[in-house]
Design a protein around this motif. Structure first.
Motif, mmCIF file in Angstrom:
data_model
loop_
_atom_site.group_PDB
_atom_site.id
_atom_site.type_symbol
_atom_site.label_atom_id
_atom_site.label_comp_id
_atom_site.label_asym_id
_atom_site.label_seq_id
_atom_site.Cartn_x
_atom_site.Cartn_y
_atom_site.Cartn_z
ATOM 1 N N PRO A 87 -10.826 66.273 69.393
ATOM 2 C CA PRO A 87 -10.558 65.268 68.039
ATOM 3 C C PRO A 87 -10.841 63.869 68.339
ATOM 4 O O PRO A 87 -10.919 63.323 69.484
ATOM 5 N N LEU A 88 -11.226 63.489 67.090
ATOM 6 C CA LEU A 88 -11.467 61.846 66.813
ATOM 7 C C LEU A 88 -10.430 61.385 66.093
ATOM 8 O O LEU A 88 -10.088 61.893 64.998
ATOM 9 N N ILE A 104 -15.296 66.853 67.438
ATOM 10 C CA ILE A 104 -16.716 67.034 68.097
ATOM 11 C C ILE A 104 -16.666 68.488 68.679
ATOM 12 O O ILE A 104 -15.559 68.758 69.298
ATOM 13 N N THR A 105 -17.626 69.126 68.297
ATOM 14 C CA THR A 105 -17.485 70.535 68.804
ATOM 15 C C THR A 105 -18.997 70.781 69.310
ATOM 16 O O THR A 105 -19.989 70.313 69.048
ATOM 17 N N VAL A 161 -11.912 81.831 65.344
ATOM 18 C CA VAL A 161 -13.102 81.302 66.071
ATOM 19 C C VAL A 161 -13.631 79.878 65.446
ATOM 20 O O VAL A 161 -14.850 79.300 65.828
ATOM 21 N N PHE A 162 -12.925 79.262 64.692
ATOM 22 C CA PHE A 162 -13.319 77.968 64.261
ATOM 23 C C PHE A 162 -12.652 76.999 65.157
ATOM 24 O O PHE A 162 -11.869 77.204 66.006
ATOM 25 N N SER A 163 -13.074 75.625 65.061
ATOM 26 C CA SER A 163 -13.020 74.674 66.095
ATOM 27 C C SER A 163 -11.286 74.466 66.055
ATOM 28 O O SER A 163 -10.536 74.674 65.269
ATOM 29 N N GLY A 164 -10.919 74.604 67.483
ATOM 30 C CA GLY A 164 -9.491 74.349 67.931
ATOM 31 C C GLY A 164 -8.939 75.815 67.874
ATOM 32 O O GLY A 164 -7.877 75.840 67.813
ATOM 33 N N MET A 165 -9.721 76.679 67.785
ATOM 34 C CA MET A 165 -9.341 78.085 67.828
ATOM 35 C C MET A 165 -8.330 78.453 66.697
ATOM 36 O O MET A 165 -7.257 79.069 66.660
ATOM 37 N N VAL A 166 -8.880 78.193 65.431
ATOM 38 C CA VAL A 166 -8.134 78.542 64.388
ATOM 39 C C VAL A 166 -8.906 79.328 63.650
ATOM 40 O O VAL A 166 -10.040 79.440 63.585
ATOM 41 N N LEU A 184 -21.340 59.300 61.063
ATOM 42 C CA LEU A 184 -21.563 58.472 61.955
ATOM 43 C C LEU A 184 -20.982 58.546 63.400
ATOM 44 O O LEU A 184 -21.770 58.455 64.504
ATOM 45 N N PRO A 185 -19.649 58.855 63.720
ATOM 46 C CA PRO A 185 -19.140 58.969 64.917
ATOM 47 C C PRO A 185 -19.880 60.205 65.757
ATOM 48 O O PRO A 185 -19.692 60.310 66.885
#
Length: 195
Positions: A38-39, A46-47, A82-87, A168-169
Motif C-alpha cells: 500500500p501507498l 504497488i503490485t 485474486v485481486f491485489s491484497g487477496m480480495v 506518478l508513484p
C-alpha cells in the motif's frame, strides 16, 4: 425403433492448448495477489500484476492474452481472492482501482497485437528491444490512463490530482516490470506459449 447417433466435434487441440496456457497465466496473475504494497497517498497499491499483463500479450498474443486476463477478472468477479491484497468480488471491479483492472485485457491485447503483428504468434525474443520498450510503454500509458481517469471520475478528483495519486508513484515500479518482462522474453526464461 431407429437409433439416432449424435456426433460431437472435438475442440481443436490447438484451442485446448491455448486455453490451458491462458488459464495458467490467469492463475499466475491471481497468485501474485498477496504481493500488494500500500501507498499512503494512493488508493492503488504497488503490485506485480502489470508484469503478468505484459507477459500475457507477449507470450499469448492479442486474442489469448486478452482472454487470459478476462479469465482472471471473471475469477475475481465471482469472489475468488485474486485481486491485489487477496480480495475478490464485483465491488473491486467498480471500486477505486476498477479502471486499472478493466484496462488489463485491453493492454494485453494491445501488446499482443503490436508484438505479433496480428493473431499469428512469433517469438517475442526476435523483436527489437527498442520496439518492445515502446510497446510496453504504450500499454502502461493505457493502463494508467484508464485507471486514473476512472479514479478521477469516481472520487471526483482533478486530473492532476488523479495523476499524482494514481500514476506518478508507480513509474519506478513499472520501469522495473518492463525490464523484467523484456528480460524474460529475450533470455528465453519462458518460451513463447504457443501450440
Amino acid at each position: 425403433m431407429e437409433t439416432e447417433r449424435s456426433s460431437a466435434e472435438l475442440v481443436d487441440d490447438a484451442v485446448v492448448g491455448q486455453f490451458a496456457r491462458a488459464a495458467l497465466l490467469a492463475a499466475l496473475l491471481g497468485a501474485v495477489a498477496p504481493v500488494a504494497i500500500p501507498l499512503p497517498l494512493s488508493p492503488a497499491p504497488i503490485t506485480l500484476q502489470v508484469l503478468f499483463v505484459f507477459l500475457a500479450g507477449l507470450l499469448l498474443g492479442p486474442v489469448w492474452g486478452g482472454i487470459s486476463i478476462l479469465l482472471y477478472l471473471t475469477a475475481g468477479a465471482i469472489g475468488l481472492p485474486v485481486f491485489s491484497g487477496m480480495v475478490g468480488g464485483l465491488g473491486v471491479l467498480v471500486g477505486e482501482t476498477g479502471g486499472y483492472l478493466w484496462s488489463y485485457p485491453i493492454a494485453a491485447a494491445l501488446v499482443g497485437l503490436l508484438i505479433h503483428g496480428g493473431t499469428d504468434l512469433r517469438d517475442p525474443a526476435d523483436v527489437s528491444t527498442p520496439f518492445l520498450v515502446g510497446v510496453l510503454v504504450a500499454a502502461t500509458i493505457l493502463i494508467y490512463g484508464m485507471g486514473t481517469a476512472y479514479m478521477a471520475w469516481l472520487l471526483e478528483l482533478e486530473v492532476w490530482e488523479a495523476i499524482t495519486v494514481g500514476a506518478l508513484p508507480f513509474i519506478p515500479g513499472e520501469l522495473l516490470k518492463m525490464a523484467a518482462a523484456i528480460a524474460i522474453v529475450k533470455r528465453g526464461v519462458v518460451s513463447p506459449l504457443r501450440s
